[in-house]
Design a protein around this motif. Structure first.
Motif, PDB file in Angstrom:
ATOM      1  N   GLY A  61       0.816  -1.212   0.000  1.00 35.25           N
ATOM      2  CA  GLY A  61       0.000   0.000   0.000  1.00 35.25           C
ATOM      3  C   GLY A  61       0.846   1.257   0.000  1.00 35.25           C
ATOM      4  N   MET A  62       1.973   1.209   0.715  1.00 32.94           N
ATOM      5  CA  MET A  62       2.875   2.358   0.733  1.00 32.94           C
ATOM      6  C   MET A  62       3.477   2.581  -0.656  1.00 32.94           C
ATOM      7  N   ALA A  63       3.806   1.474  -1.332  1.00 30.01           N
ATOM      8  CA  ALA A  63       4.352   1.581  -2.686  1.00 30.01           C
ATOM      9  C   ALA A  63       3.307   2.167  -3.634  1.00 30.01           C
ATOM     10  N   LYS A  64       2.074   1.710  -3.502  1.00 31.78           N
ATOM     11  CA  LYS A  64       0.992   2.231  -4.339  1.00 31.78           C
ATOM     12  C   LYS A  64       0.806   3.727  -4.095  1.00 31.78           C
ATOM     13  N   LYS A  65       0.799   4.123  -2.817  1.00 30.82           N
ATOM     14  CA  LYS A  65       0.639   5.535  -2.466  1.00 30.82           C
ATOM     15  C   LYS A  65       1.791   6.372  -3.021  1.00 30.82           C
ATOM     16  N   ALA A  66       2.981   5.764  -3.109  1.00 31.45           N
ATOM     17  CA  ALA A  66       4.154   6.472  -3.629  1.00 31.45           C
ATOM     18  C   ALA A  66       4.184   6.496  -5.154  1.00 31.45           C
ATOM     19  N   GLY A  67       3.174   5.885  -5.799  1.00 29.44           N
ATOM     20  CA  GLY A  67       3.084   5.949  -7.251  1.00 29.44           C
ATOM     21  C   GLY A  67       3.456   4.679  -7.986  1.00 29.44           C
ATOM     22  N   ALA A  68       3.747   3.604  -7.268  1.00 27.21           N
ATOM     23  CA  ALA A  68       4.106   2.354  -7.929  1.00 27.21           C
ATOM     24  C   ALA A  68       2.871   1.719  -8.559  1.00 27.21           C
ATOM     25  N   THR A  69       3.062   1.183  -9.738  1.00 25.17           N
ATOM     26  CA  THR A  69       1.980   0.466 -10.404  1.00 25.17           C
ATOM     27  C   THR A  69       1.916  -0.962  -9.874  1.00 25.17           C
ATOM     28  N   ARG A  70       0.824  -1.633 -10.158  1.00 24.84           N
ATOM     29  CA  ARG A  70       0.684  -3.044  -9.774  1.00 24.84           C
ATOM     30  C   ARG A  70       1.797  -3.873 -10.417  1.00 24.84           C
ATOM     31  N   ALA A  71       2.100  -3.584 -11.675  1.00 29.39           N
ATOM     32  CA  ALA A  71       3.158  -4.311 -12.386  1.00 29.39           C
ATOM     33  C   ALA A  71       4.519  -4.101 -11.723  1.00 29.39           C
ATOM     34  N   GLU A  72       4.783  -2.898 -11.242  1.00 30.02           N
ATOM     35  CA  GLU A  72       6.060  -2.625 -10.567  1.00 30.02           C
ATOM     36  C   GLU A  72       6.147  -3.376  -9.231  1.00 30.02           C
ATOM     37  N   VAL A  73       5.045  -3.420  -8.505  1.00 31.86           N
ATOM     38  CA  VAL A  73       5.021  -4.159  -7.238  1.00 31.86           C
ATOM     39  C   VAL A  73       5.231  -5.648  -7.513  1.00 31.86           C
ATOM     40  N   LEU A  74       4.550  -6.168  -8.511  1.00 32.31           N
ATOM     41  CA  LEU A  74       4.736  -7.559  -8.916  1.00 32.31           C
ATOM     42  C   LEU A  74       6.190  -7.806  -9.292  1.00 32.31           C
ATOM     43  N   GLY A  75       6.760  -6.920 -10.086  1.00 32.32           N
ATOM     44  CA  GLY A  75       8.154  -7.068 -10.510  1.00 32.32           C
ATOM     45  C   GLY A  75       9.131  -7.049  -9.354  1.00 32.32           C
ATOM     46  N   ALA A  76       8.853  -6.206  -8.358  1.00 33.15           N
ATOM     47  CA  ALA A  76       9.738  -6.143  -7.191  1.00 33.15           C
ATOM     48  C   ALA A  76       9.768  -7.477  -6.460  1.00 33.15           C
ATOM     49  N   VAL A  77       8.606  -8.102  -6.325  1.00 29.71           N
ATOM     50  CA  VAL A  77       8.560  -9.404  -5.652  1.00 29.71           C
ATOM     51  C   VAL A  77       9.202 -10.478  -6.532  1.00 29.71           C
TER      52      VAL A  77
END
Length: 103
Positions: A61-77
């Motif tokens: 949620g913090m990443a999303k609030k900071a502007g990360a897309t779902r794809a970027e969050v997926l990629g990070a994991v």
């Protein structure tokens, strides 16, 4: 009854240590040379590598609030596949996407 999260125990049992820890974390986040989105994505990747589902869920949620897309969050994991194999991904992937979608 749910077990307390370590942060709750730390705050209750060692408030000075808790305060120092969160001051350090805040300073690293603020003055570490990374923008908020990059910081959160790196944090997600590191925590996924060690299979920390709670941290990954909280920081999605913090990443999303900071502007990360779902794809970027997926990629990070998914980066943890290269560093630690399936352990982190299998533990964290469903949780991070659920947390992101519900943030």
């Amino acid at each position: 009854m749910a077990e307390k999260h370590f942060i709750e125990v730390l705050r209750e049992e060692a408030p000075a240590v808790s305060e120092a820890f969160f001051n350090l974390a805040g300073t690293i986040e603020k003055d570490g040379g990374l923008d908020a989105k990059t910081f959160q994505l790196i944090y997600l990747a590191i925590k996924a590598t060690v299979g920390e589902v709670g941290a990954v869920s909280a920081h999605a949620g913090m990443a999303k609030k900071a502007g990360a897309t779902r794809a970027e969050v997926l990629g990070a994991v998914l980066v943890s596949l290269m560093t630690n194999g399936v352990h982190g991904v299998s533990a964290c992937l469903p949780a991070v996407l659920d947390a992101y979608d519900n943030a």
